[in-house]
Design a protein around this motif. Structure first.
Motif, mmCIF file in Angstrom:
data_model
loop_
_atom_site.group_PDB
_atom_site.id
_atom_site.type_symbol
_atom_site.label_atom_id
_atom_site.label_comp_id
_atom_site.label_asym_id
_atom_site.label_seq_id
_atom_site.Cartn_x
_atom_site.Cartn_y
_atom_site.Cartn_z
ATOM 1 N N LEU A 198 14.276 104.412 19.155
ATOM 2 C CA LEU A 198 13.671 103.255 18.723
ATOM 3 C C LEU A 198 14.092 102.119 18.168
ATOM 4 N N TRP A 199 15.596 102.240 18.140
ATOM 5 C CA TRP A 199 16.566 101.170 17.715
ATOM 6 C C TRP A 199 16.729 100.311 18.951
ATOM 7 N N ASP A 200 17.435 101.162 20.114
ATOM 8 C CA ASP A 200 18.218 100.207 21.277
ATOM 9 C C ASP A 200 16.830 99.348 22.034
ATOM 10 N N PRO A 201 15.794 100.113 22.260
ATOM 11 C CA PRO A 201 14.606 99.105 22.943
ATOM 12 C C PRO A 201 14.250 97.939 22.195
ATOM 13 N N VAL A 202 14.054 97.880 20.766
ATOM 14 C CA VAL A 202 13.847 96.988 20.026
ATOM 15 C C VAL A 202 14.924 95.763 20.127
ATOM 16 N N ILE A 203 16.182 96.169 20.049
ATOM 17 C CA ILE A 203 17.232 95.135 20.164
ATOM 18 C C ILE A 203 17.189 94.627 21.390
ATOM 19 N N ALA A 204 16.853 95.613 22.583
ATOM 20 C CA ALA A 204 17.080 94.993 23.922
ATOM 21 C C ALA A 204 15.975 94.007 24.230
ATOM 22 N N VAL A 205 14.751 94.117 23.682
ATOM 23 C CA VAL A 205 13.720 93.166 24.089
ATOM 24 C C VAL A 205 14.062 91.886 23.388
ATOM 25 N N HIS A 206 14.216 92.032 22.097
ATOM 26 C CA HIS A 206 14.289 90.688 21.176
ATOM 27 C C HIS A 206 15.578 90.089 21.378
ATOM 28 N N LEU A 207 16.686 90.513 20.922
ATOM 29 C CA LEU A 207 17.905 90.047 21.022
ATOM 30 C C LEU A 207 18.413 89.770 22.240
ATOM 31 N N LYS A 208 18.799 90.978 23.174
ATOM 32 C CA LYS A 208 19.509 90.865 24.381
ATOM 33 C C LYS A 208 18.587 90.313 25.318
ATOM 34 N N GLY A 209 16.963 90.397 25.190
ATOM 35 C CA GLY A 209 16.131 89.648 25.952
ATOM 36 C C GLY A 209 16.578 88.056 25.780
ATOM 37 N N ALA A 210 16.610 87.572 24.816
ATOM 38 C CA ALA A 210 16.800 86.160 24.268
ATOM 39 C C ALA A 210 18.310 85.745 25.234
ATOM 40 N N TYR A 211 19.189 86.713 25.067
ATOM 41 C CA TYR A 211 20.634 86.299 25.775
ATOM 42 C C TYR A 211 20.135 86.538 27.428
ATOM 43 N N ASN A 212 19.418 87.389 27.819
ATOM 44 C CA ASN A 212 19.163 87.844 29.168
ATOM 45 C C ASN A 212 18.462 86.440 29.853
ATOM 46 N N VAL A 213 17.796 85.959 29.046
ATOM 47 C CA VAL A 213 16.745 84.643 29.816
ATOM 48 C C VAL A 213 17.558 83.383 29.597
ATOM 49 N N THR A 214 18.005 83.373 28.216
ATOM 50 C CA THR A 214 18.437 81.880 27.717
ATOM 51 C C THR A 214 19.837 81.501 28.595
ATOM 52 N N GLN A 215 20.869 82.749 28.678
ATOM 53 C CA GLN A 215 22.061 82.304 29.525
ATOM 54 C C GLN A 215 21.879 81.763 30.794
ATOM 55 N N PRO A 216 21.216 82.363 31.795
ATOM 56 C CA PRO A 216 21.089 81.660 32.979
ATOM 57 C C PRO A 216 20.229 80.089 32.752
ATOM 58 N N ALA A 217 19.219 80.276 32.060
ATOM 59 C CA ALA A 217 18.627 78.858 31.868
ATOM 60 C C ALA A 217 19.488 77.806 31.414
ATOM 61 N N PHE A 218 20.538 78.181 30.405
ATOM 62 C CA PHE A 218 21.129 77.222 29.748
ATOM 63 C C PHE A 218 22.200 76.424 30.922
ATOM 64 N N VAL A 219 22.659 77.335 31.706
ATOM 65 C CA VAL A 219 23.640 77.008 32.744
ATOM 66 C C VAL A 219 22.979 75.858 33.654
ATOM 67 N N ASN A 220 21.479 76.164 33.833
ATOM 68 C CA ASN A 220 20.738 75.064 34.665
ATOM 69 C C ASN A 220 20.340 73.912 33.813
ATOM 70 N N MET A 221 20.347 74.190 32.548
ATOM 71 C CA MET A 221 19.868 73.052 31.506
ATOM 72 C C MET A 221 21.109 72.106 31.340
ATOM 73 N N ARG A 222 22.043 72.828 31.298
ATOM 74 C CA ARG A 222 23.673 72.116 31.004
ATOM 75 C C ARG A 222 23.830 71.016 32.285
ATOM 76 N N GLU A 223 23.464 71.409 33.520
ATOM 77 C CA GLU A 223 23.687 70.872 34.773
ATOM 78 C C GLU A 223 22.626 69.409 34.694
#
Ligand code: NAI
Length: 300
Positions: A117-142
């Motif tokens: 119950l714990w891991d999937p919720v952390i994975a979608v919300h928190l890790k999900g925000a990292y998973n998407v934002t990190q590669p997007a941030f690289v592009n935004m910075r450029e």
């Protein structure tokens, strides 16, 4: 005030197949954004999956004359986030806006809060925000431009019975914002957070019908659209929105009590407790260095 417009902007909205995310995607597209409509298509607890939810929203956008593509990746995986951002860049050339909105619930009181119950919720919300934002941030910075919106929750900010997993993930997203606002500063990348209250499938069985009625997602959408716009020059803010009310939330420190240069005692803490916790004079600190400076002022 000039109209807020997203012509030439590319937006990723995660979990945009229904609820709040769908309204963000549709309204962004109406105002000219090219939108990547991401949705894993599962049920409220994150099980299942499919392409229909994202496809339906893309169809609605295109039927109204807008531009959008569907993406079915789960943001809970690192590969899913990377693929989503790659698809945005392949389809539209860049990423200007990321709205981290995807979410699931797996509620249980803490003594019954198992890892599944714990891991999937952390994975979608928190890790999900990292998973998407990190590669997007690289592009935004450029590109020297970016608008990132995190989605927190009243549960993370204030607490709720049976949602320790969800609350931890949701406030974690505020922590992610707080450092990202600093890393994005030089590159015109703003990162703000929405704490919505809305009647969706996530809340349909926890709200009385008359309250659910009043909490149409359309009251949250304008706030998120503002945070995703070039007009928004602020960063690191938390906005609560629902049923027509928009409020700012924040993390503050009070004046505190200086217990002296020599290490104190727990008894001294007890004696000063009401003053230590007196929240009448508050200030906001903009980063961790400010906190150190605030402490050290007692030595100057
Ligand atoms: P919703 O359940 O309608 O929307 C969430 C969407 O995320 C769904 O369409 C779902 O398929 C998608 N999703 C789930 N896991 C995914 C994954 N791994 N990858 C991609 N997509 C995935 O619920 P709602 O209410 O629209 O929630 C949107 C966001 O707002 C969530 O982050 C939620 O936690 C947050 N929130 C909502 C509140 C409310 O009152 N409705 C209150 C506080 C926060």
């Amino acid at each position: 005030m000039a109209d807020i417009d997203y012509t030439g902007r590319v937006a990723i909205v995660t979990g945009a197949g229904g609820g709040l995310g769908k309204t963000y995607a549709i309204e962004l597209a109406k105002r000219g954004a090219k939108v990547v409509v991401n949705d894993f298509g599962g049920s409220r607890d994150g099980t299942g999956g499919g392409s229909t939810m994202a496809d339906d929203v893309v169809k609605e956008i295109k039927d109204a004359g807008g531009e959008a593509v569907a993406n079915y990746d789960g943001v809970h995986t690192h590969e899913g986030g990377a693929n989503l951002v790659k698809q945005a860049i392949d389809a539209f050339g860049k990423v200007d806006i990321v709205i981290n909105n995807a979410g699931i619930l797996r509620d249980k009181s803490f003594t019954k809060m198992e890892e599944n119950l714990w891991d999937p919720v952390i994975a979608v919300h928190l890790k999900g925000a990292y998973n998407v934002t990190q590669p997007a941030f690289v592009n935004m910075r450029e590109n020297g431009y970016g608008r990132i919106v995190m989605t927190t929750s009243g549960t993370g900010l204030f607490g709720n019975f049976g949602q320790t997993n969800y609350g931890a993930a949701k406030l974690g997203m505020v922590g992610l914002q707080n450092s990202l606002k600093i890393e994005g500063e030089k590159y015109n990348i703003k990162c703000n957070t929405i704490a919505p209250v809305a009647g969706t499938r996530m809340t349909e069985d926890i709200m009385p019908p008359e309250v659910f009625e009043k909490l149409n997602p359309k009251y949250v959408t304008p706030v998120v659209l503002y945070l995703a716009s070039e007009t928004c020059q602020d960063t690191g803010k938390i906005l609560c929105a629902g049923a027509g009310l928009v409020q700012a939330a924040g993390i503050f420190v009070n004046e505190g009590v200086f217990l002296g240069p020599d290490p104190s005692t727990p008894e001294a803490v007890a004696e000063n407790w009401s003053k230590i916790t007196d929240m009448t004079n508050l200030k906001q600190l903009s980063n961790v260095m400010d906190q150190t400076v605030d402490i050290m002022k007692h030595y100057s």
